[in-house]
Design a protein around this motif. Structure first.
Motif, PDB file in Angstrom:
ATOM      1  N   THR A 192       0.817  -1.216   0.000  1.00 37.41           N
ATOM      2  CA  THR A 192       0.000   0.000   0.000  1.00 37.41           C
ATOM      3  C   THR A 192       0.849   1.264   0.000  1.00 37.41           C
ATOM      4  OG1 THR A 192      -0.115  -0.119   2.422  1.00 37.41           O
ATOM      5  CG2 THR A 192      -1.903  -1.149   1.173  1.00 37.41           C
ATOM      6  N   SER A 193       2.134   1.132   0.290  1.00 37.61           N
ATOM      7  CA  SER A 193       3.019   2.300   0.333  1.00 37.61           C
ATOM      8  C   SER A 193       4.388   1.937  -0.206  1.00 37.61           C
ATOM      9  CB  SER A 193       3.140   2.833   1.763  1.00 37.61           C
ATOM     10  OG  SER A 193       3.695   1.846   2.618  1.00 37.61           O
ATOM     11  N   PHE A 194       5.054   2.930  -0.765  1.00 36.62           N
ATOM     12  CA  PHE A 194       6.385   2.736  -1.332  1.00 36.62           C
ATOM     13  C   PHE A 194       7.433   3.199  -0.326  1.00 36.62           C
ATOM     14  CE2 PHE A 194       9.922   4.512  -3.953  1.00 36.62           C
ATOM     15  CZ  PHE A 194      10.411   3.292  -4.405  1.00 36.62           C
ATOM     16  N   ASP A 195       8.421   2.357  -0.074  1.00 37.36           N
ATOM     17  CA  ASP A 195       9.458   2.656   0.910  1.00 37.36           C
ATOM     18  C   ASP A 195      10.502   3.593   0.310  1.00 37.36           C
ATOM     19  OD1 ASP A 195      11.048   2.684   3.118  1.00 37.36           O
ATOM     20  OD2 ASP A 195      11.675   0.594   2.995  1.00 37.36           O
ATOM     21  N   PHE A 196      10.120   4.850   0.098  1.00 44.24           N
ATOM     22  CA  PHE A 196      11.013   5.815  -0.545  1.00 44.24           C
ATOM     23  C   PHE A 196      12.268   6.076   0.297  1.00 44.24           C
ATOM     24  CE2 PHE A 196      12.448  10.251  -0.899  1.00 44.24           C
ATOM     25  CZ  PHE A 196      12.823  10.273  -2.233  1.00 44.24           C
ATOM     26  N   LEU A 197      12.081   6.267   1.600  1.00 42.10           N
ATOM     27  CA  LEU A 197      13.235   6.536   2.463  1.00 42.10           C
ATOM     28  C   LEU A 197      14.185   5.341   2.498  1.00 42.10           C
ATOM     29  CD1 LEU A 197      11.619   8.424   5.481  1.00 42.10           C
ATOM     30  CD2 LEU A 197      13.024   9.373   3.640  1.00 42.10           C
ATOM     31  N   GLY A 198      13.622   4.138   2.446  1.00 38.94           N
ATOM     32  CA  GLY A 198      14.474   2.953   2.407  1.00 38.94           C
ATOM     33  C   GLY A 198      15.351   2.934   1.166  1.00 38.94           C
ATOM     34  N   VAL A 199      14.739   3.251   0.009  1.00 34.76           N
ATOM     35  CA  VAL A 199      15.492   3.313  -1.251  1.00 34.76           C
ATOM     36  C   VAL A 199      16.602   4.365  -1.160  1.00 34.76           C
ATOM     37  CG1 VAL A 199      15.346   3.862  -3.710  1.00 34.76           C
ATOM     38  CG2 VAL A 199      13.540   2.518  -2.625  1.00 34.76           C
ATOM     39  N   LEU A 200      16.264   5.537  -0.625  1.00 35.83           N
ATOM     40  CA  LEU A 200      17.230   6.628  -0.528  1.00 35.83           C
ATOM     41  C   LEU A 200      18.414   6.254   0.355  1.00 35.83           C
ATOM     42  CD1 LEU A 200      18.064   9.584  -0.984  1.00 35.83           C
ATOM     43  CD2 LEU A 200      16.647  10.191   1.006  1.00 35.83           C
ATOM     44  N   PHE A 201      18.141   5.723   1.540  1.00 36.54           N
ATOM     45  CA  PHE A 201      19.230   5.425   2.476  1.00 36.54           C
ATOM     46  C   PHE A 201      20.064   4.219   2.039  1.00 36.54           C
ATOM     47  CE2 PHE A 201      16.494   7.753   5.667  1.00 36.54           C
ATOM     48  CZ  PHE A 201      17.333   8.855   5.729  1.00 36.54           C
ATOM     49  N   VAL A 202      19.424   3.244   1.375  1.00 34.15           N
ATOM     50  CA  VAL A 202      20.202   2.120   0.835  1.00 34.15           C
ATOM     51  C   VAL A 202      21.160   2.607  -0.240  1.00 34.15           C
ATOM     52  CG1 VAL A 202      20.047   0.064  -0.617  1.00 34.15           C
ATOM     53  CG2 VAL A 202      18.605   0.259   1.396  1.00 34.15           C
ATOM     54  N   PHE A 203      20.667   3.490  -1.122  1.00 32.46           N
ATOM     55  CA  PHE A 203      21.528   4.018  -2.185  1.00 32.46           C
ATOM     56  C   PHE A 203      22.694   4.818  -1.593  1.00 32.46           C
ATOM     57  CE2 PHE A 203      22.748   7.287  -5.263  1.00 32.46           C
ATOM     58  CZ  PHE A 203      23.078   6.492  -6.349  1.00 32.46           C
ATOM     59  N   LEU A 204      22.409   5.656  -0.589  1.00 34.14           N
ATOM     60  CA  LEU A 204      23.474   6.445   0.041  1.00 34.14           C
ATOM     61  C   LEU A 204      24.460   5.541   0.778  1.00 34.14           C
ATOM     62  CD1 LEU A 204      21.421   9.457   1.472  1.00 34.14           C
ATOM     63  CD2 LEU A 204      22.953   9.460  -0.508  1.00 34.14           C
ATOM     64  N   LEU A 205      23.945   4.505   1.433  1.00 29.75           N
ATOM     65  CA  LEU A 205      24.818   3.568   2.147  1.00 29.75           C
ATOM     66  C   LEU A 205      25.764   2.851   1.195  1.00 29.75           C
ATOM     67  CD1 LEU A 205      25.707   1.737   4.503  1.00 29.75           C
ATOM     68  CD2 LEU A 205      23.662   0.354   4.081  1.00 29.75           C
ATOM     69  N   LEU A 206      25.195   2.240   0.151  1.00 32.83           N
ATOM     70  CA  LEU A 206      26.026   1.494  -0.795  1.00 32.83           C
ATOM     71  C   LEU A 206      26.888   2.423  -1.630  1.00 32.83           C
ATOM     72  CD1 LEU A 206      23.468  -1.211  -1.974  1.00 32.83           C
ATOM     73  CD2 LEU A 206      25.301  -1.436  -0.308  1.00 32.83           C
TER      74      LEU A 206
END
Length: 466
Positions: A192-206
């Motif tokens: 029901t929702s897109f994990d936008f913050l998860g995508v952002l922080f994973v990209f910054l982490l990697l």
């Protein structure tokens, strides 16, 4: 008939993955010619490698999330399209930065397609069959990785560096057809929702982790240019933990990652793949720069590595029906310790046969451990989260290889700068032997056999439709 359809679809999927892996392994031999074409120095290769690495690793968790939410077939289809488009961008690039963009898209295609085999096995095959199927999947990927550099070198020498990328674009079109007509579509469980913050922080982490070794390699060991990137990765990781715990359907399954089923085999894989990647790079420099042998010798030494790796994937997958996971992973660790230990005794006059045997041990080790670790990791995963879990593991594996390669380059540079170039391989191998042996400590935390664990597959399996 349903089982026959699944097996046929699995082999078609693996064939498409082989084509993508082949394409992913073709660009490195072309680097010198590509830079020469744009009249740039070798230092600019750092941007090429970074663009490719960010595409390959930075978006794998997102691809896993999309696979669970919308279906695996859609994700791998997009990956094949990106391979075709990205390869054309590279081949026809009017400027260097368009070429970097093409490498990024080419890496992105690998992120979408390569881990799909793990999720497919976990979703459609029983635990008794998973080891064998993981071995077959590993065989396909290794063969693609073995053939890529060889074919690339031949085409570059005969027709120019553009030729290999035109071929990769054609392979992307073939993969599109394979995925469109040969792979089943399983409906995902839409979030029901897109994990936008998860995508952002994973990209910054990697992105931060990948940039750290890039800056070290480019600016030298004494430079602190890597510090801001490292700080970004640490802060992003802390924020990621907070965000993922609060999300109903997170990009990363933190709860499953905390179980021994995931983190123990992942920790072992990180150690083994870092050692494997380190040896690969250090040996390349040792053979060419220290022993003064041609690059052909390096290629010949890679042949037993990939051949034994491919065969071991098949054999290991079948042995999982007879031997426990602890025993198979223990044998893998022992073989890698033996192979890397042999290199610790290498000298400037070490024979080709000696290095050949060492590489065979190392290849057998990595080929043996691959199917076992992957089978354990997916053994208790819920069907609706298999994409996230399998793609997350492959990301960890890729980052470990990347960090291991960077460790090798930095270590070799340190020993060379200290006047010990002839002993750089043996000195690095001693460190890696001790580092690899640490993975024995994790064996006691592994389940004796992944099939003995109580199953957590309580969710209803998705309907298959062709």
């Amino acid at each position: 008939m349903e089982e026959k359809v699944i097996r046929k679809s699995f082999h078609i999927l693996c064939l498409g993955i082989l084509l993508v892996v082949f394409a992913e392994a073709t660009h490195i031999p072309a680097y010198p010619k590509m830079l020469e074409h744009f009249q740039l120095g070798a230092g600019y290769s750092v941007y090429m490698q970074l663009g490719f690495a960010l595409g390959l690793t930075g978006f794998q968790p997102l691809m896993g999330w999309l696979s669970d939410s919308f279906g695996q077939k859609i994700v791998i289809f997009i990956g094949a399209v990106l391979l075709a488009i990205g390869s054309l961008f590279i081949a026809l690039a009017p400027t260097f930065w368009v070429l970097v963009l093409g490498l990024f898209l080419k890496g992105f295609s690998g992120a979408a397609v390569i881990p799909a085999g793990v999720a497919f096995v976990g979703k459609y095959f029983s635990k008794e069959q998973q080891g064998k199927m993981m071995g077959i999947y590993g065989f396909y990927t290794v063969i693609g990785g073995l053939a890529g550099p060889i074919v690339s070198g031949i085409l570059i020498d005969r027709f120019g560096w553009n030729a290999i990328f035109f071929l990769c674009s054609m392979l992307g079109v073939i993969a599109i057809s394979l995925f469109a007509f040969g792979v089943p579509h399983a409906k995902g469980v839409k979030s029901t929702s897109f994990d936008f913050l998860g995508v952002l922080f994973v990209f910054l982490l990697l992105g931060g982790l990948l940039t750290v070794p890039t800056f070290i390699n480019h600016y030298g060991v004494d430079s602190w240019m890597w510090a801001p990137a490292f700080a970004v990765s640490v802060v992003s990781f802390l924020f990621l933990l907070v965000v993922e715990k609060r999300h109903k359907k997170p990009l990363l399954d933190i709860q499953y990652a905390k179980t021994r089923t995931f983190w123990v085999p992942s920790a072992i894989a990180v150690i083994l793949y870092m050692s494997f990647s380190s040896v690969m790079y250090v040996l390349t420099f040792f053979v060419q720069s220290v022993q003064g042998k041609p690059s052909t010798i390096v290629g010949l030494l890679q042949f037993p590595l990939f051949l034994t790796m491919a065969l071991a994937n098949i054999i290991s997958g079948r042995l999982m029906a007879t031997f426990t996971t602890r025993r198979l992973i223990g044998v893998s660790i022992g073989l890698l310790v033996a192979g890397v230990g042999m290199l610790s005794m290498a000298r400037i006059d070490t024979s080709f046969l000696y290095l050949f045997i060492a590489m065979s041990f190392i290849g057998t080790s990595i080929g043996t451990v691959g199917p076992v670790v992957k089978s354990v990791i997916v053994s208790k995963a819920a069907p609706s989260r298999l994409g996230v879990i399998s793609f997350t593991y492959i990301t960890i594996e890729n980052v470990a290889s990347r960090v291991g390669a960077s460790f090798a380059l930095v270590t070799f540079a340190i020993f060379t700068a200290g006047g010990n170039a002839a002993g750089a391989l043996s000195s690095t191998a001693i460190l890696l032997t001790v580092f690899t042996a640490v993975s024995f400590l994790f064996l006691l935390l592994l389940p004796k056999n992944h099939r003995e664990q109580p199953s957590a597959l309580t969710e209803e399996t998705e309907t298959i439709s062709l």
